[in-house]
Design an enzyme around this catalytic site. Structure first.
Site, short mmCIF file in Angstrom:
data_model
loop_
_atom_site.label_atom_id
_atom_site.label_comp_id
_atom_site.label_asym_id
_atom_site.label_seq_id
_atom_site.Cartn_x
_atom_site.Cartn_y
_atom_site.Cartn_z
N HIS A 271 27.14 56.32 51.62
CA HIS A 271 26.17 55.23 51.26
C HIS A 271 27.03 54.06 50.60
O HIS A 271 26.53 52.95 51.04
CB HIS A 271 25.63 56.15 50.04
N GLU A 272 28.04 54.39 49.70
CA GLU A 272 28.91 53.05 49.12
C GLU A 272 29.28 52.36 50.11
O GLU A 272 29.43 51.15 50.14
CB GLU A 272 29.67 53.56 47.98
N HIS A 275 27.10 50.03 52.11
CA HIS A 275 26.91 48.69 51.03
C HIS A 275 27.96 47.58 51.38
O HIS A 275 27.60 46.48 51.33
CB HIS A 275 26.93 49.04 49.62
N HIS A 281 19.90 48.73 50.05
CA HIS A 281 19.10 50.08 50.10
C HIS A 281 18.07 49.94 51.11
O HIS A 281 17.26 49.14 51.27
CB HIS A 281 18.59 50.27 48.61
N CYS A 282 17.94 51.14 51.84
CA CYS A 282 16.84 51.38 52.93
C CYS A 282 15.57 51.42 52.19
O CYS A 282 15.50 52.37 51.30
CB CYS A 282 17.09 52.07 53.99
N CYS A 306 19.28 55.67 59.11
CA CYS A 306 17.81 55.66 60.01
C CYS A 306 18.16 54.57 60.96
O CYS A 306 19.09 53.96 61.10
CB CYS A 306 16.64 55.04 59.00
N CYS A 309 18.92 51.06 59.95
CA CYS A 309 20.52 50.81 59.52
C CYS A 309 21.45 51.39 60.24
O CYS A 309 22.66 50.56 60.42
CB CYS A 309 20.42 51.83 58.18
#
Length: 379
Positions: A271-272, A275, A281-282, A306, A309
């Site tokens: 996640h990080e 970025h 953020h989705c 997804c 992304c």
């Protein structure tokens, strides 16, 4: 998801997409898709209910972020910096060398829903504990297929000189994530795509926040995330627990390496890092880069990106979808691990493994169908 035809560089890459890849991305338009569901708000404490965001389409990302965050020949390494107390053999070149390798900002203003999460068994031996970061490194190599992932030497908290506090609820030490990000900027190697610090200590982004799972800067390409709250025992603090001691900032306190802890660590790490490829953020689908305001919401996030992304990441790195999916499936398969590396506890990865198998079947069926159609047309 697919680039605008006027974007010449992006259009050139999109032309190289295989037919099965195009169909996979187009599956996002299928309201009954078995692979992706629209993002829903399930609790009043959920991220989007408290932090409204406008989202980021592929075209938004390509126009504003692509040139700065794409992988190049001179900039193709993700660096991970262990920060604070880790057990011997857990950090730096030694753990990776022993394994034969090359060596979020989700936050919360309350602890609501934070006790959620799946159950799972702990690793049976300290031998497995010593390769936790190697497991994370290998997952990162599969997720960001085609880039190098290396560890830097560990750094003590006092070397960072970040501000600290004791959380009123947990009575445990926290590090100010903003100060850590400022420190990392000066340590970022010249060939780094990004530099991320990983710590066993809890984090907070400002005095008004209770905690944060991780935080990253799209501008500097630096980030930090914590494993602290991914241990189920973190939230079961005795009421009579004495006030934390300053020595705890440097002393090792390792939670059992359970399968849920490893899965959560992989998810917050990717996640990080996403970025730092310029991705926000989705807000469209359930996605690993959704914002999260609690451990319960974080656990609801899927492991992978997804289609929107994932298309951004593919454009930045340039990989084949099927090859990446197979690499992650191999990670989730215990029998595929080398004899020299203890396989990680993979019970919590089982739903993701089955999802990957279904995706690969879908892509392969579509490829076979497309080949048959082309053959019939030529005849």
């Amino acid at each position: 998801m697919l680039p605008h035809p006027n974007k010449k560089k992006s259009s050139k890459k999109s032309e190289k997409l295989k037919a099965a890849e195009r169909r996979y991305f187009e599956e996002a338009n299928n309201e009954n898709s078995e692979f992706w569901k629209p993002l829903t708000i399930e609790d009043e404490s959920d991220w989007l209910n408290n932090h409204p965001e406008s989202g980021q389409t592929f075209d938004d990302w390509f126009t504003k972020e692509y040139l700065q965050h794409r992988v190049t020949r001179l900039r193709r390494t993700i660096y991970i910096l262990p920060l604070g107390p880790f057990p011997p053999g857990h950090v730096g070149q030694s753990a990776a060398a022993a394994a034969g390798t090359t060596t979020e900002a989700g936050g919360s203003s309350s602890n609501r829903g934070a006790a959620g999460g799946a159950k799972g068994g702990a690793c049976p031996s300290s031998r497995s504990d010593k390769v936790l970061l190697t497991w994370l490194q290998k997952f990162c190599q599969c997720f960001f297929l085609g880039v190098d992932v290396k560890f830097l030497d560990p750094v003590r908290v006092r070397m960072v000189r970040c501000r600290t506090r004791i959380n009123e609820d947990t009575k445990q030490w926290q590090l100010l994530s903003k100060d850590i990000l400022d420190y990392l900027v000066s340590k970022k190697p010249h060939d780094a795509i990004c530099l991320v610090a990983v710590t066993m200590l809890d984090l907070y982004p400002s005095d008004s926040w209770n905690f944060v799972f991780g935080q990253a800067s799209l501008v500097t390409g630096c980030g930090v995330f914590s494993f602290a709250r991914y241990d189920d025992n973190f939230y079961h603090i005795p009421r009579d627990r004495p006030k934390a001691k300053k020595s705890e900032l440097e002393e090792f306190s390792m939670p059992p390496v359970t399968s849920p802890l490893l899965l959560r660590a992989c998810k917050v790490m990717t996640h990080e890092l996403c970025h730092m490829f310029g991705m926000k953020h989705c807000i469209y689908f359930s996605c690993c880069i959704n914002g999260s305001n609690s451990l319960d919401e974080s656990d609801r996030r899927p492991v992978d990106l997804c289609p929107i992304c994932l298309r951004k990441l593919q454009e930045a790195i340039d990989f084949r979808l099927a090859v990446r999916f197979r690499a992650m499936l191999q990670y989730c398969t215990k029998e595929s691990w080398d004899a020299g590396i203890p396989p990680p506890p993979l019970e919590a990865f089982e739903p993701f493994k089955k999802w990957l198998e279904r995706v690969l079947v879908f892509m392969e069926k579509q490829t076979v169908a497309g080949s048959e159609e082309s053959s019939q047309a030529s005849n």
